[in-house]
Design a protein around this motif. Structure first.
Motif, PDB file in Angstrom:
ATOM      1  N   UNK A  40       0.836  -1.206   0.000  1.00  0.00           N
ATOM      2  CA  UNK A  40       0.000   0.000   0.000  1.00  0.00           C
ATOM      3  C   UNK A  40       0.868   1.252   0.000  1.00  0.00           C
ATOM      4  N   UNK A  41       1.919   1.257   0.844  1.00  0.00           N
ATOM      5  CA  UNK A  41       2.818   2.416   0.882  1.00  0.00           C
ATOM      6  C   UNK A  41       3.494   2.627  -0.466  1.00  0.00           C
ATOM      7  N   UNK A  42       3.896   1.532  -1.105  1.00  0.00           N
ATOM      8  CA  UNK A  42       4.570   1.633  -2.397  1.00  0.00           C
ATOM      9  C   UNK A  42       3.631   2.227  -3.446  1.00  0.00           C
ATOM     10  N   UNK A  43       2.381   1.815  -3.414  1.00  0.00           N
ATOM     11  CA  UNK A  43       1.405   2.368  -4.351  1.00  0.00           C
ATOM     12  C   UNK A  43       1.225   3.864  -4.119  1.00  0.00           C
ATOM     13  N   UNK A  44       1.078   4.260  -2.871  1.00  0.00           N
ATOM     14  CA  UNK A  44       0.894   5.684  -2.565  1.00  0.00           C
ATOM     15  C   UNK A  44       2.146   6.490  -2.913  1.00  0.00           C
ATOM     16  N   UNK A  45       3.325   5.878  -2.668  1.00  0.00           N
ATOM     17  CA  UNK A  45       4.589   6.541  -3.012  1.00  0.00           C
ATOM     18  C   UNK A  45       4.664   6.786  -4.518  1.00  0.00           C
ATOM     19  N   UNK A  46       4.218   5.807  -5.302  1.00  0.00           N
ATOM     20  CA  UNK A  46       4.256   5.945  -6.762  1.00  0.00           C
ATOM     21  C   UNK A  46       3.291   7.008  -7.267  1.00  0.00           C
ATOM     22  N   UNK A  47       2.319   7.355  -6.415  1.00  0.00           N
ATOM     23  CA  UNK A  47       1.339   8.376  -6.806  1.00  0.00           C
ATOM     24  C   UNK A  47       1.667   9.738  -6.212  1.00  0.00           C
ATOM     25  N   UNK A  48       2.870   9.866  -5.658  1.00  0.00           N
ATOM     26  CA  UNK A  48       3.365  11.181  -5.255  1.00  0.00           C
ATOM     27  C   UNK A  48       3.269  11.510  -3.788  1.00  0.00           C
ATOM     28  N   UNK A  49       2.870  10.553  -2.940  1.00  0.00           N
ATOM     29  CA  UNK A  49       2.823  10.822  -1.500  1.00  0.00           C
ATOM     30  C   UNK A  49       4.244  10.745  -0.954  1.00  0.00           C
ATOM     31  N   UNK A  50       4.634  11.713  -0.170  1.00  0.00           N
ATOM     32  CA  UNK A  50       6.010  11.807   0.325  1.00  0.00           C
ATOM     33  C   UNK A  50       6.366  10.594   1.188  1.00  0.00           C
ATOM     34  N   UNK A  51       7.552  10.047   0.986  1.00  0.00           N
ATOM     35  CA  UNK A  51       8.007   8.843   1.683  1.00  0.00           C
ATOM     36  C   UNK A  51       8.049   9.039   3.198  1.00  0.00           C
ATOM     37  N   UNK A  52       8.429  10.238   3.654  1.00  0.00           N
ATOM     38  CA  UNK A  52       8.521  10.497   5.088  1.00  0.00           C
ATOM     39  C   UNK A  52       7.149  10.349   5.760  1.00  0.00           C
ATOM     40  N   UNK A  53       6.125  10.895   5.093  1.00  0.00           N
ATOM     41  CA  UNK A  53       4.772  10.775   5.659  1.00  0.00           C
ATOM     42  C   UNK A  53       4.347   9.322   5.757  1.00  0.00           C
ATOM     43  N   UNK A  54       4.674   8.553   4.741  1.00  0.00           N
ATOM     44  CA  UNK A  54       4.279   7.147   4.741  1.00  0.00           C
ATOM     45  C   UNK A  54       5.037   6.357   5.789  1.00  0.00           C
ATOM     46  N   UNK A  55       6.299   6.710   5.991  1.00  0.00           N
ATOM     47  CA  UNK A  55       7.149   5.965   6.914  1.00  0.00           C
ATOM     48  C   UNK A  55       6.899   6.368   8.361  1.00  0.00           C
ATOM     49  N   UNK A  56       6.568   7.635   8.593  1.00  0.00           N
ATOM     50  CA  UNK A  56       6.461   8.138   9.964  1.00  0.00           C
ATOM     51  C   UNK A  56       5.081   8.709  10.302  1.00  0.00           C
ATOM     52  N   UNK A  57       4.695   9.772   9.604  1.00  0.00           N
ATOM     53  CA  UNK A  57       3.480  10.497   9.975  1.00  0.00           C
ATOM     54  C   UNK A  57       2.229   9.628   9.923  1.00  0.00           C
ATOM     55  N   UNK A  58       2.078   8.829   8.843  1.00  0.00           N
ATOM     56  CA  UNK A  58       0.854   8.058   8.641  1.00  0.00           C
ATOM     57  C   UNK A  58       1.008   6.564   8.938  1.00  0.00           C
ATOM     58  N   UNK A  59       2.139   6.155   9.467  1.00  0.00           N
ATOM     59  CA  UNK A  59       2.438   4.735   9.587  1.00  0.00           C
ATOM     60  C   UNK A  59       1.391   3.981  10.421  1.00  0.00           C
ATOM     61  N   UNK A  60       1.114   4.465  11.632  1.00  0.00           N
ATOM     62  CA  UNK A  60       0.190   3.763  12.528  1.00  0.00           C
ATOM     63  C   UNK A  60      -1.220   3.728  11.949  1.00  0.00           C
ATOM     64  N   UNK A  61      -1.632   4.834  11.328  1.00  0.00           N
ATOM     65  CA  UNK A  61      -2.984   4.910  10.783  1.00  0.00           C
ATOM     66  C   UNK A  61      -3.154   3.962   9.589  1.00  0.00           C
ATOM     67  N   UNK A  62      -2.126   3.854   8.750  1.00  0.00           N
ATOM     68  CA  UNK A  62      -2.181   2.926   7.628  1.00  0.00           C
ATOM     69  C   UNK A  62      -2.224   1.478   8.128  1.00  0.00           C
ATOM     70  N   UNK A  63      -1.443   1.182   9.175  1.00  0.00           N
ATOM     71  CA  UNK A  63      -1.486  -0.146   9.798  1.00  0.00           C
ATOM     72  C   UNK A  63      -2.908  -0.466  10.250  1.00  0.00           C
ATOM     73  N   UNK A  64      -3.519   0.493  10.926  1.00  0.00           N
ATOM     74  CA  UNK A  64      -4.866   0.317  11.481  1.00  0.00           C
ATOM     75  C   UNK A  64      -5.877   0.045  10.369  1.00  0.00           C
ATOM     76  N   UNK A  65      -5.768   0.769   9.279  1.00  0.00           N
ATOM     77  CA  UNK A  65      -6.709   0.594   8.168  1.00  0.00           C
ATOM     78  C   UNK A  65      -6.506  -0.764   7.509  1.00  0.00           C
ATOM     79  N   UNK A  66      -5.262  -1.166   7.282  1.00  0.00           N
ATOM     80  CA  UNK A  66      -4.988  -2.480   6.690  1.00  0.00           C
ATOM     81  C   UNK A  66      -5.558  -3.590   7.570  1.00  0.00           C
ATOM     82  N   UNK A  67      -5.365  -3.446   8.875  1.00  0.00           N
ATOM     83  CA  UNK A  67      -5.882  -4.450   9.804  1.00  0.00           C
ATOM     84  C   UNK A  67      -7.396  -4.549   9.732  1.00  0.00           C
TER      85      UNK A  67
END
Length: 464
Positions: A40-67
């Motif tokens: 999911x992070x790789x897909x969002x990264x390919x669509x222009x979402x900054x890597x830092x946000x995916x790795x740090x800022x949004x990490x827990x929330x993305x985990x929660x949604x995937x779960x």
């Protein structure tokens, strides 16, 4: 896509409830879902979402949604509900502010649909809470395919099922079960039943509903209540107009109910103790037999408003069932209230609330066209008509009676599982496959007789 519940037709709201599962609150890091998260992070990264946000800022929330997407797959849910209230997320690793941003991001990327606001339904009447209402819903769309690739590897680790709960009568707060003997046996039965239901497919108009899973809820101790309440799934709260369209494992359904269950339970117990007294009362006062007895039928002291009744009949083509509805309410209140005074107050409150919908929604009214009622006479009349069970009236017996009907349902569940005939409990009845109708009716009669010592007052009717 973003939709607001206030813009969705009322008749469609039940479909959201019956096809939803409430979100998993706490994060549980599972290795198999970690791969879905990275995809999911790789897909969002390919669509222009900054890597830092995916790795740090949004990490827990993305985990929660995937779960929660994985939880949807496990429970066959179309949506998962979540709270749009900041206080819900206090003490959690998931940030409320960041979660809303991530959900908006996923919606913009076409990975989820959002349904904002919350509706509470009573017979197709809704109070819709605004944008900040709790239990808004997420429909996984594009993200579903990402999680599905890895879901099966870890699906067995996602525990469904329900629990035995004991709550305080006044506050509804949970009570420790450490000192309650028998809890483990009840939990074992519930676990077996919920496990069995994981393999049962319930659909509405061809669309699968969430896996049905039940809790059993008691009040104060294991002698109060104990009914089956859906923890996951939605058939129990559906209106009859929708329940009749359900299918179980591809088969049409029928609903069997114990007619006037609680009054008949009390009469059955009274008949067991003194059959001559009960039989004489039915013959001399009620002019009927145990088989034909209707505890709600007699309302000779009630007056109706002729103009109102005619208006209703002209508009809908039939007379409202006002008298029987009110006599039913009066007897149920008498069984549940702790005193005649409290019973009168409950009836007055019910009449006032009912009259509030006469003009706007007369079909929703139970007592349409009812004239002023002398509640003192009603109370005395109910006692006279039900003299064999008068000792059980105005004694606060609601939890005692619920415990009896829950114990009967326990027996029905056990017998139905033994012969592999799936049922869905409805407190005073069950939904079953139409083809199993005769067998389930036999089981219901058997369970009644075993619990109460006889079946003289057991009456089972088919709702649809």
């Amino acid at each position: 896509m973003i939709k607001y519940f206030k813009d969705i037709p009322i008749e469609e709201h039940h479909l959201f409830k019956s096809s939803s599962v409430h979100c998993v609150k706490e994060l549980r890091y599972k290795r198999h879902l970690g791969k879905a998260l990275e995809d999911l992070k790789e897909l969002l990264r390919s669509r222009g979402v900054h890597a830092y946000k995916l790795r740090n800022t949004y990490h827990e929330e993305l985990w929660w949604i995937v779960q929660n997407v994985s939880y949807c797959i496990k429970t066959r849910a179309t949506y998962f509900s979540y709270d749009r209230s900041e206080k819900y997320y206090k003490g959690m690793k998931v940030s409320f502010t960041q979660l809303l941003k991530v959900l908006d991001l996923l919606e913009e990327e076409g990975l989820v649909d959002l349904y904002i606001g919350c509706s509470y339904a009573i017979n197709f009447n809704y109070i819709t809470v605004g944008e900040k209402g709790i239990k808004s819903r997420v429909k996984p769309t594009g993200i579903l395919k990402i999680v599905e690739k890895y879901h099966n590897k870890g699906a067995p680790k996602i525990k469904l099922g329900g629990s035995i709960e004991i709550r305080k009568r006044d506050t509804k707060e949970p009570i420790s079960m450490m000192d309650e003997g028998g809890v483990s046996l009840l939990q074992d039965l519930l676990d077996e039943y919920n496990k069995y239901l994981e393999g049962v497919i319930v659909t509405l108009d061809g669309e699968p509903l969430t896996v049905h899973q039940y809790n059993k809820i008691y009040t104060d101790n294991l002698e109060g209540g104990g009914r089956y309440y859906l923890n996951i799934g939605g058939s129990q709260n559906m209106p009859k107009e929708l329940r009749c369209k359900l299918e179980i494992d591809g088969s049409g359904v029928a609903e069997l109910d114990y007619s006037a269950m609680h009054p008949r339970v009390l009469y059955e117990l009274a008949f067991k103790e003194d059959p001559q007294k009960v039989r004489k009362h039915l013959e001399e006062v009620c002019k009927t037999s145990a088989e034909d007895f209707d505890p709600y039928s007699d309302g000779n002291l009630l007056k109706l408003l002729p103009n109102r009744i005619k208006e209703f009949e002209d508009e809908f083509g039939y007379e409202p069932n006002t008298v029987r509805n009110f006599m039913k309410k009066a007897l149920l209140v008498a069984m549940n209230s702790e005193s005649p005074t409290k019973a009168k107050m409950s009836l007055a409150y019910a009449i006032r609330n009912d009259k509030a919908v006469w003009d706007e929604n007369p079909k929703m009214a139970e007592f349409y066209g009812l004239d002023l009622v002398d509640l003192d006479k009603v109370i005395e009349y109910v006692k006279l008509l039900n003299e064999p069970i008068s000792g059980s009236l105005f004694a606060g017996n609601s939890l005692y009676l619920q415990h009896i009907d829950a114990s009967i349902m326990d027996k029905i569940v056990l017998y139905a599982m033994q012969v592999d005939k799936p049922i869905l409990p409805m407190h005073d009845g069950v939904i079953c496959k139409e083809e199993d109708l005769g067998y389930i009716k036999h089981i219901m009669e058997l369970a009644w007789g075993e619990q109460l010592g006889g079946t003289s007052f057991c009456k089972i009717k088919r709702e649809y």
